[in-house]
Each structure stands twice: as structure tokens, then as C-alpha cells.
Design an enzyme around this catalytic site. Sequence first.
Site, short mmCIF file in Angstrom:
data_model
loop_
_atom_site.label_atom_id
_atom_site.label_comp_id
_atom_site.label_asym_id
_atom_site.label_seq_id
_atom_site.Cartn_x
_atom_site.Cartn_y
_atom_site.Cartn_z
N SER A 99 1.35 -54.77 23.60
CA SER A 99 2.12 -54.66 24.84
C SER A 99 1.27 -54.88 26.10
CB SER A 99 2.85 -53.32 24.90
OG SER A 99 2.00 -52.24 24.62
N ASP A 142 -5.65 -38.65 28.25
CA ASP A 142 -4.43 -38.33 27.52
C ASP A 142 -3.26 -39.11 28.13
OD1 ASP A 142 -2.82 -36.34 25.71
OD2 ASP A 142 -1.87 -36.26 27.69
N ASP A 163 4.63 -45.21 24.28
CA ASP A 163 4.69 -45.74 22.92
C ASP A 163 3.72 -44.96 22.02
OD1 ASP A 163 4.89 -47.36 20.70
OD2 ASP A 163 3.68 -48.97 21.52
#
Length: 277
Positions: A99, A142, A163
Amino acid sequence: MNYRHIYHAGNFADVWKHAVLVALFDALKQKAKPFCYLDTHAGIGRYDLQAEEARKTAEADKGIASLWQATDLPELLQQYRQLIADDNVGDSLRYYPGSPWLANLLRREDDSLICNELHPVDVETLRDLFHRQRKVSIRNEDAYQSLTACLPPKEKRGLVLIDPPFEKVDEFRQLLDGLKNAYQRWPTGIYTLWYPIKSRVEVQQFYRRLELSGIRRILRAELNMKRPTDGEFTGSGLVMINPPWQIEQRIQPAGDWLARHLGGAEANCTIDWLVPE
């Protein structure tokens, strides 16, 4: 930290997710004003389908490779396949853009990318891939922290892809908590959340929590390869918050084609409004 997408690159879930990403970028580019794309789980960005890890599972064989010579693709899948072909040499299929790299191929000169990856090795590979690209920020934190740190973007318009690898038992809860925090910071952004369909009960609980979240305009797009069986990865789901106008008409033919050609007799693509206006 154990998840590596190279084992799954180019599988049916990637094909569905990335075809929808193409449609979302096309919609955003209808306006001249620049936009920002934030990818919270970026991975390495681009994958060698001939690598040992990719060939170990060979998931791309039943994904992107199944589209490579097809002559009856709907328009969106034709566009998606051409992007991947342009990123390869000749007629061969070796490299698959994840992506972040697909977004880089799709964006305009003034559109910006923010790519976040927590894995310490993968983030360095990602930096190497983008080192000559302008208006790209690579972050190593994170994923859900990146939503707080990066939103709202200075462009005030754009798209967020969340995702996760779904290795954690509470990933659906974290996904929803992250979305709600991001939405509070930037309620006008377009959000796309990917999730695997393994447990129909777990997915239905996720839908119910979304319905109770107070967030409006949530579009659901599911590609199911066969009837769901608990514990088995049988489908790829996306929910989109604030999706572009008539996006469902653009992506439905692609989902129907993928269900017919990649799935079994019970395969289907369902696109509907989980939460309307």
C-alpha cells in the site's frame, strides 16, 4: 513483531484492498487541492514475489497472478493491474507494491505520504525504498500512536489506511479505539480499516461496536472466498468512514469479478452501508 507481510504479499486480500485504494485515490484526485495519505502499518512497501518467503506460501498465485493474463477485467482492476505492470519489467510479475508504494505510484507531485512501520528491520527497508522521494515521511512507532501524532494533516484532506496484522487477540478492540481517537481529532478525513474474516462472531461484534461508536457514514465492503468457517481465513473486509461519493459503484464490479474468479462456488462480494448518514 513477528508478522512479516512478505509471506502474504499479493494474495486475494491484498488485491481487494489495493483495488479499493486505487478507487479512493482516484476520487481524492478529482479536486486540485493536495491531500495526505497516512499508512499506519506500512511494512516494507514493495515485495519480491520470487523471494523465499513469498514462494513458501505462494499466496500470490491465487491472488495477483490470477489477474495477470485475464482479458475480462473490469475497469478498476485493469487500472490496478497496469500500475503493478508499470512497476515491473516487461511482461513479468516479480514485484508487488504494498500500500505505501502503490500510494506513491498513485499520488500527484504535491500530495504527501506518511508511512509508519514499527518493525525495526522493515522500517529501514521502507526508508531505503523511499529515500529519493519527496514529500514522504517515514515513522517508526506504534501504529495507533501515529494516528495521534499525525492527525489532522496540514492539508486538511486525505486518507488513512489502518491495516493491522491481527496477531493480537484484542486487535479489533485496538482498531476501534484507534479509529475513535483519530476521528475525534479529524472527523472529516477518509478512513479505511482492513480486517480478516476468520470468525464471523468476532466480526459481527466489531460491526456492532462500530454502530454504537457514534461515527456516521460507514461503508462496509466484504470479499468472501467461501462460506465463513471459524478459525479459517475466508474473507477480506474493509470499512470506510466518509467514503467518496458513489465509491460503491466503482468498486462493486471489481469485487464481483474477484469473487467469481478467485473464490469458490459460495464466494461473494457484499458492499453496503453499515451506518448511513
